[in-house]
Scaffold this motif. Sequence first.
Motif, PDB file in Angstrom:
ATOM      1  N   ASP A  55       0.828  -1.201   0.000  1.00  0.00           N
ATOM      2  CA  ASP A  55       0.000   0.000   0.000  1.00  0.00           C
ATOM      3  C   ASP A  55       0.867   1.257   0.000  1.00  0.00           C
ATOM      4  N   ARG A  56       0.224   2.371  -0.265  1.00  0.00           N
ATOM      5  CA  ARG A  56       0.931   3.641  -0.421  1.00  0.00           C
ATOM      6  C   ARG A  56       1.658   4.057   0.847  1.00  0.00           C
ATOM      7  N   LYS A  57       1.047   3.815   2.006  1.00  0.00           N
ATOM      8  CA  LYS A  57       1.646   4.242   3.271  1.00  0.00           C
ATOM      9  C   LYS A  57       2.940   3.481   3.542  1.00  0.00           C
ATOM     10  N   ARG A  58       2.905   2.166   3.377  1.00  0.00           N
ATOM     11  CA  ARG A  58       4.113   1.365   3.620  1.00  0.00           C
ATOM     12  C   ARG A  58       5.181   1.657   2.567  1.00  0.00           C
ATOM     13  N   TYR A  59       4.724   1.892   1.344  1.00  0.00           N
ATOM     14  CA  TYR A  59       5.674   2.241   0.279  1.00  0.00           C
ATOM     15  C   TYR A  59       6.445   3.509   0.648  1.00  0.00           C
ATOM     16  N   ALA A  60       5.709   4.542   1.081  1.00  0.00           N
ATOM     17  CA  ALA A  60       6.345   5.814   1.429  1.00  0.00           C
ATOM     18  C   ALA A  60       7.318   5.647   2.593  1.00  0.00           C
ATOM     19  N   LEU A  61       6.949   4.830   3.584  1.00  0.00           N
ATOM     20  CA  LEU A  61       7.805   4.615   4.750  1.00  0.00           C
ATOM     21  C   LEU A  61       9.100   3.895   4.348  1.00  0.00           C
ATOM     22  N   ILE A  62       8.961   2.831   3.545  1.00  0.00           N
ATOM     23  CA  ILE A  62      10.144   2.063   3.140  1.00  0.00           C
ATOM     24  C   ILE A  62      11.038   2.896   2.240  1.00  0.00           C
ATOM     25  N   LYS A  63      10.443   3.643   1.318  1.00  0.00           N
ATOM     26  CA  LYS A  63      11.249   4.469   0.428  1.00  0.00           C
ATOM     27  C   LYS A  63      12.008   5.537   1.226  1.00  0.00           C
ATOM     28  N   LYS A  64      11.365   6.106   2.236  1.00  0.00           N
ATOM     29  CA  LYS A  64      12.026   7.089   3.096  1.00  0.00           C
ATOM     30  C   LYS A  64      13.203   6.447   3.829  1.00  0.00           C
ATOM     31  N   ASN A  65      13.014   5.225   4.317  1.00  0.00           N
ATOM     32  CA  ASN A  65      14.098   4.507   4.994  1.00  0.00           C
ATOM     33  C   ASN A  65      15.253   4.213   4.044  1.00  0.00           C
ATOM     34  N   ILE A  66      14.927   3.855   2.807  1.00  0.00           N
ATOM     35  CA  ILE A  66      15.958   3.573   1.805  1.00  0.00           C
ATOM     36  C   ILE A  66      16.806   4.816   1.564  1.00  0.00           C
ATOM     37  N   ILE A  67      16.144   5.965   1.421  1.00  0.00           N
ATOM     38  CA  ILE A  67      16.869   7.212   1.169  1.00  0.00           C
ATOM     39  C   ILE A  67      17.752   7.569   2.362  1.00  0.00           C
ATOM     40  N   LYS A  68      17.212   7.431   3.577  1.00  0.00           N
ATOM     41  CA  LYS A  68      17.986   7.761   4.774  1.00  0.00           C
ATOM     42  C   LYS A  68      19.198   6.853   4.923  1.00  0.00           C
ATOM     43  N   ARG A  69      19.000   5.568   4.717  1.00  0.00           N
ATOM     44  CA  ARG A  69      20.126   4.641   4.863  1.00  0.00           C
ATOM     45  C   ARG A  69      21.169   4.880   3.773  1.00  0.00           C
ATOM     46  N   THR A  70      20.701   5.225   2.588  1.00  0.00           N
ATOM     47  CA  THR A  70      21.633   5.547   1.505  1.00  0.00           C
ATOM     48  C   THR A  70      22.467   6.764   1.867  1.00  0.00           C
ATOM     49  N   GLU A  71      21.821   7.798   2.393  1.00  0.00           N
ATOM     50  CA  GLU A  71      22.543   9.011   2.785  1.00  0.00           C
ATOM     51  C   GLU A  71      23.593   8.707   3.860  1.00  0.00           C
ATOM     52  N   ARG A  72      23.221   7.874   4.833  1.00  0.00           N
ATOM     53  CA  ARG A  72      24.181   7.524   5.892  1.00  0.00           C
ATOM     54  C   ARG A  72      25.366   6.752   5.319  1.00  0.00           C
ATOM     55  N   ALA A  73      25.085   5.826   4.413  1.00  0.00           N
ATOM     56  CA  ALA A  73      26.160   5.023   3.835  1.00  0.00           C
ATOM     57  C   ALA A  73      27.069   5.868   2.949  1.00  0.00           C
ATOM     58  N   VAL A  74      26.502   6.833   2.241  1.00  0.00           N
ATOM     59  CA  VAL A  74      27.313   7.737   1.417  1.00  0.00           C
ATOM     60  C   VAL A  74      28.230   8.562   2.315  1.00  0.00           C
TER      61      VAL A  74
END
Length: 287
Positions: free
Chosen positions: A180-199
């Motif tokens: 669903d849209r809500k879980r999609y938005a949450l997971i995508k936000k987590n992906i971006i945050k973890r990517t930023e930390r790893a960069v």
Amino acid sequence: MGREKGDGNDLVQGAISEGIEAILQRHPRFRGMQQAVTQHVDPQRLKNGLRGIEQYIIQLESKRGKEFSDQERAQMLYNGVVNYVASGGAFDDDGKEIILRKSLEERAKKGPRSWEAQRELKGEQYLEKVTVAFRELYDRFKQGDYVQHMPEVAKAVTTVYNMGFLGPALDLMKQYGLIDRKRYALIKKNIIKRTERAVEETTQKMEEYSSGEQPNYGSAGHGRAVAAGLGLAGLGVMLFSGTRATGGVIGGSFSELLLPFSGVLLLVASWLLLGKVRRSMSAGSFK
């Protein structure tokens, strides 16, 4: 067209492949997924596009008062199909959304919540840019023995590489109604945050290696030094409590407290050393 049917099919297929390649150049997060992208070429829309290109060629011939040669027609048809596919015109609705983000781009331009769509689009563009850069870094790590020499950098690079897979995979799940849209938005936000930390972690480790400094917590040298220091401290406390060098000044109860304390120090030292061994072994799994 003055060509055999098989030749005509080959021409169209070649044009489709070149058009897909052009899309992958603009949307490199799907690099290596050419077959999956090609599956979203809709046969009926491709057929309509071919018909439109052929009609356009006929109109040009009518204006110039002379027919094109078979070679000229074939080249014009080829170029037309390449441009048609590259524009996304031959894609089905899922392909336009997953690959080209058509609805997201449209919502970012207008609508009551365009700012929200703009932020989402910005995050997608960030992920795409980082994914391309770190895919190249990941490939370079695989070509040498850099993992053994720079395990902390390798770990951070691998994290970004994995996030580069999760992003498109999550988009596919959303498009096919598996999330669903809500879980999609949450997971995508987590992906971006973890990517930023790893960069950021990758940048930090590169700074440490380039300056000749010992890497921070997680580096082999630093971890072993801490473990050795704690181990020596534990042994020293144990020996000190056992010798009772100060006799009456240090009472029996105090010595009894020192012994378990020294044991704790030795346990912590052992834990740190074992942790370093495990991290060294996990670094070797970079493939």
